[in-house]
Design an enzyme around this catalytic site. Structure first.
Site, PDB file in Angstrom:
ATOM      1  N   ARG A   5      97.803  16.920  67.926  1.00  0.00           N
ATOM      2  CA  ARG A   5      97.163  16.131  68.979  1.00  0.00           C
ATOM      3  C   ARG A   5      97.958  14.894  69.331  1.00  0.00           C
ATOM      4  O   ARG A   5      97.460  13.960  69.930  1.00  0.00           O
ATOM      5  CB  ARG A   5      95.737  15.713  68.576  1.00  0.00           C
ATOM      6  N   VAL A 343      92.796  12.222  74.026  1.00  0.00           N
ATOM      7  CA  VAL A 343      94.198  12.263  73.609  1.00  0.00           C
ATOM      8  C   VAL A 343      94.442  11.327  72.428  1.00  0.00           C
ATOM      9  O   VAL A 343      93.921  10.208  72.385  1.00  0.00           O
ATOM     10  CB  VAL A 343      95.106  11.873  74.796  1.00  0.00           C
ATOM     11  N   HIS A 344      95.235  11.801  71.481  1.00  0.00           N
ATOM     12  CA  HIS A 344      95.563  11.015  70.284  1.00  0.00           C
ATOM     13  C   HIS A 344      96.595   9.952  70.659  1.00  0.00           C
ATOM     14  O   HIS A 344      97.795  10.103  70.439  1.00  0.00           O
ATOM     15  CB  HIS A 344      96.115  11.940  69.197  1.00  0.00           C
ATOM     16  N   HIS A 345      96.105   8.874  71.254  1.00  0.00           N
ATOM     17  CA  HIS A 345      96.977   7.801  71.736  1.00  0.00           C
ATOM     18  C   HIS A 345      96.227   6.491  71.581  1.00  0.00           C
ATOM     19  O   HIS A 345      95.164   6.295  72.179  1.00  0.00           O
ATOM     20  CB  HIS A 345      97.335   8.049  73.203  1.00  0.00           C
TER      21      HIS A 345
END
Length: 507
Positions: A5, A343-345
């Site tokens: 991710r 989102v992995h952000h």
């Protein structure tokens, strides 16, 4: 990794060319614009006045301060806040290559080392503008070489010099000077950068440096027309693997296919001269690879067209990414109507500094933002998410933090360690963290006399007892045994990177 991710740059310049050739029903110009926009979301340092990603702010303004060198700027890696040199340099090379090959198309669309500690960064969830994790800088020198990193950076600067040449000749010349210097250093003092910058090995393990040396020399030849660089790739074609085999990968870690494509152009342009025989070997490998890589296919097809040659290749990967898949989902964030929203952000998942002015701390980010079921408050346009899996399955959700927090588990060991940061604070310029390490017996037998080796521990520790041996600790007297499936824990406080924990012995 398929299910990580993490967000990666989606650089799809080839799509504008494929669009014209095949007439697919996707707006490739919009996909290209969003892909380039992603890099603005990843900027570190003082943001320019024409910054389009408004939810970002200035960050990393003291990078290099402790080392008395200015390291402000660059790009953050994926959804994190570390500036990894090798993938960052590769991204610059690819951006430059795209501008060189398709600059006119981009203009028609109106588009045109290593800093940070990965371990500490991964155990915090905070905006780049609020960073409290260590900004440790690492360098390469004659005693600590890194031919892969230095070679890729040389390639990036040589390619960028070509991209900037029509617009800023003095800057182009400066880039070329440094590209030559870096290539000399990379070739003269050979070694893997992960053997010199050990903390990078866990995140970007380099498989070798021969491809980067060939890659850098090839770009330098294209930028300078200095035949000594062409002679270098010919003389080292076999020993460095350039003509030894055809590869099926083109990535930050493997540049052979790119070398083969670029050298094929030299041959097609009629500039092979005395090196024609070896360049034909490079071209033979390019023919094999070009059927599976979308970006290189677009570039290579232009070269073949100019040489009045033809290569038949399949298509479809670009459309799959943009939504022609079983999920009907675009895997480029912000493109189309259906795209990932969790989102992995770090920056995208926390309210912008422009709307939430208070600091979001290391642990607070996990508690208040990471676990939210709602969509990320900011869209990181152009990010290409990791996934789906081989069965087209895709889970649009943040992974459980403990899944990513088992760095000390080793095959065959009866215990596993879960590492988490439970508190943080700043004293002066130093950030301190309270680390909690949970020990779990994953075996079917009780464990006694467990001894742990703890390296890089600089602060205070509670919950373990020191032994007579340096860096070796044992469980306190009141914990005689760890039953199957049971857990116990200890904590420590320190600034800087986390300690490394491993099993020394047990019964």
């Amino acid at each position: 990794m398929v299910n990580s991710r993490r967000v990666f740059a989606a650089f799809v310049l080839a799509l504008t060319i494929i669009d014209a050739a095949f007439g697919f029903n996707f707006n490739y110009g919009d996909a290209l614009d969003k892909s380039l926009l992603f890099f603005e979301a990843q900027r570190s340092g003082k943001l320019p006045g024409n910054q389009r990603v408004k939810w970002r702010g200035d960050s990393g303004l003291t990078d290099g301060y402790q080392q008395k060198v200015n390291l402000v700027g660059g790009y953050y890696d994926a959804g994190d806040h570390v500036k990894f040199g090798l993938p960052m340099a590769y991204s610059v090379t690819m951006l430059s290559w795209g501008a060189i090959e398709y600059g006119k198309s981009m203009m028609d669309l109106n588009q045109m080392g290593h800093v940070g500690d990965g371990d500490s960064d991964h155990y915090c969830w905070e905006r780049a503008e609020d960073m409290t994790t260590p900004r440790t800088a690492y360098k390469l020198d004659t005693e600590h070489p890194g031919s892969d990193l230095a070679g890729e950076t040389a390639a990036a600067m040589a390619a960028a010099s070509l991209a900037f040449r029509p617009y800023n000749s003095s800057y182009s010349d400066l880039l070329l000077v440094h590209a030559k210097q870096l290539f000399w250093f990379a070739d003269r003092f050979r070694g893997l950068f992960t053997d010199s910058i050990l903390c990078a090995k866990e995140f970007y393990t380099s498989s070798g440096y021969s491809d980067e040396l060939l890659w850098a020399a090839t770009w330098l030849y294209r930028a300078t027309k200095d035949e000594s660089y062409l002679k270098y790739v010919v003389d080292n074609a076999a020993t460095m693997g350039g003509t030894g085999w055809a590869v099926k990968e083109f990535s930050w870690d493997n540049k052979y296919a790119g070398v083969q494509i670029l050298l094929s152009k030299v041959l097609m342009d009629g500039n092979g001269g005395a090196y024609t025989a070896t360049l034909k070997q490079y071209q033979a490998k390019a023919d094999y690879f070009a059927s599976s890589a979308a970006f290189l296919l677009a570039v290579y097809s232009d070269y073949l067209s100019a040489a009045k040659s033809v290569l038949t290749c399949p298509d479809g990967n670009a459309d799959y990414i943009l939504g022609k898949n079983p999920k009907s989902m675009s895997y480029i964030v912000g493109y189309g109507q259906n795209y990932p929203i969790h989102v992995h952000h770090r920056g995208a998942s926390i309210a912008s500094i422009s709307t939430l002015h208070s600091v979001v701390g290391c642990v607070q980010g996990f508690d208040a933002w990471y676990h939210r079921p709602e969509a990320n408050p900011n869209i990181v346009h152009g990010g290409l998410v990791g996934g789906p899996d081989k069965n087209d399955n895709f889970d649009d959700d943040h992974p459980h933090p403990k899944t990513a927090a088992k760095p000390y588990e080793k095959p065959g060991m009866p215990v596993e360690f879960f590492h988490s940061i439970t508190d943080s604070w700043t004293v002066g310029r130093i950030a301190y963290y309270r680390h909690k390490v949970t020990i779990k017996n994953k075996s079917e037998k009780p464990i006694t006399d467990l001894k742990l080796a703890i390296e890089n521990l600089s602060g205070s520790l509670w919950g373990l007892s020191p032994t007579q041996n340096k860096n070796i600790y044992e469980l306190p007297e009141w914990i005689k045994v760890i039953k199957p499936g049971s857990e116990c824990s200890f904590v420590y406080v320190q600034g800087g990177p986390q300690a490394k924990v491993s099993v020394q012995s047990y019964h």
